[in-house]
Design a protein around this motif. Structure first.
Motif, PDB file in Angstrom:
ATOM      1  N   ARG A  77     -11.385  -0.386  -4.534  1.00  0.00           N
ATOM      2  CA  ARG A  77     -10.295  -0.772  -3.921  1.00  0.00           C
ATOM      3  C   ARG A  77     -10.230  -2.148  -4.019  1.00  0.00           C
ATOM      4  NH1 ARG A  77     -11.604   3.505   0.037  1.00  0.00           N
ATOM      5  NH2 ARG A  77     -12.919   2.014   0.824  1.00  0.00           N
ATOM      6  N   ASN A  78     -11.190  -3.118  -4.149  1.00  0.00           N
ATOM      7  CA  ASN A  78     -11.054  -4.523  -4.227  1.00  0.00           C
ATOM      8  C   ASN A  78     -12.447  -4.994  -4.423  1.00  0.00           C
ATOM      9  OD1 ASN A  78     -12.836  -4.435  -1.771  1.00  0.00           O
ATOM     10  ND2 ASN A  78     -11.116  -4.093  -0.569  1.00  0.00           N
ATOM     11  N   ASP A 142      -7.084  -4.339  -6.198  1.00  0.00           N
ATOM     12  CA  ASP A 142      -6.514  -5.650  -5.608  1.00  0.00           C
ATOM     13  C   ASP A 142      -6.227  -6.813  -6.635  1.00  0.00           C
ATOM     14  OD1 ASP A 142      -9.236  -6.354  -5.791  1.00  0.00           O
ATOM     15  OD2 ASP A 142      -9.105  -7.634  -4.061  1.00  0.00           O
TER      16      ASP A 142
END
Length: 241
Positions: A77-78, A142
């Protein structure tokens, strides 16, 4: 054990089979620490290493648990999620290496944490062409969103500036971790340095990807640097990393 765990994700077609293999290793580790290892060559060698070097069970179980979560087969996700994965796998392995070398030093542990994170990040970058060829993208979402680079951009091997910007940001974070790791070098016992020699390979990739303007798909990045063995010997002789 680490190599076996690393290969599980790519060698199984069903998540259930992967989970079964991970459970096998969890059970194996527990049995090893009960002095009752399975009758299996890798398990036997691991048991001997545990007995000889007093290896910490927590690091082994953390590697297995993180590899198990990675079977979800999705992008990070990041960047922080990629770093956490790297800490729990690569750094944990380095902690075990330090124990094997008889090193108990807080500065060495800090360096190992940063080197493990750098290694996880670089591994993710280096594997991008391979993963893209299989229509998979694991780079932090991200950063991809920040530069408006889609998964399809990577799958088709785009060499546009926005894709290079993603690679630049991720590679820069790996470089930061290497710099942090080296900031501890003057306070680390010489006996710890063999555990950190992979920094030579990490630095080599980061230098080469910089030379091709952060084009992760450049053909030169798929070739091995023939000077790596010499650089490893030189670093080993100088006791630096």
């Amino acid at each position: 054990m680490s190599n076996w765990l690393r290969q599980v994700k790519d060698s199984v077609s069903q998540k259930t089979i992967g989970l079964m293999r991970m459970q096998f290793w969890k059970t194996t580790v527990e049995e090893i620490y009960r002095d009752d290892p399975p009758v299996q060559p890798v398990s036997a060698e691991l048991w001997r290493a545990v007995k000889k070097h007093y290896l910490t069970k927590r690091w082994m179980l953390r590697i297995i648990s993180e590899r198990e979560k990675d079977l979800e087969d999705r992008a990070y996700r990041n960047l922080q999620e990629l770093e956490a994965y790297s800490e729990n796998t690569q750094s944990s392995l380095l902690y075990l290496l330090l124990e094997s070398l008889g090193v108990k030093d807080v500065h060495a542990d800090h360096a190992a944490s940063h080197i493990g994170k750098a290694q996880g990040i670089v591994t993710c970058l280096r594997a991008t062409p391979y993963h893209s060829s299989r229509r998979k993208v694991y780079l932090p979402m991200d950063i991809c969103m920040l530069h408006r680079a889609s998964q399809e951009d990577f799958i088709r091997g785009s060499r546009e500036q926005n894709v290079r910007d993603v690679v630049y940001d991720i590679a820069s974070q790996a470089h930061v971790h290497l710099q942090h790791a080296r900031s501890f070098s003057k306070n680390i016992p010489a006996s710890a340095f063999p555990a950190f020699l992979q920094t030579v390979v990490l630095e080599d990739y980061l230098q080469r990807v910089r030379r091709v303007d952060f084009d992760a798909f450049h053909p030169s990045l798929q070739k091995r640097n023939p000077l790596i063995p010499i650089q490893l010997y030189f670093r080993s002789w100088k006791k630096t990393y």
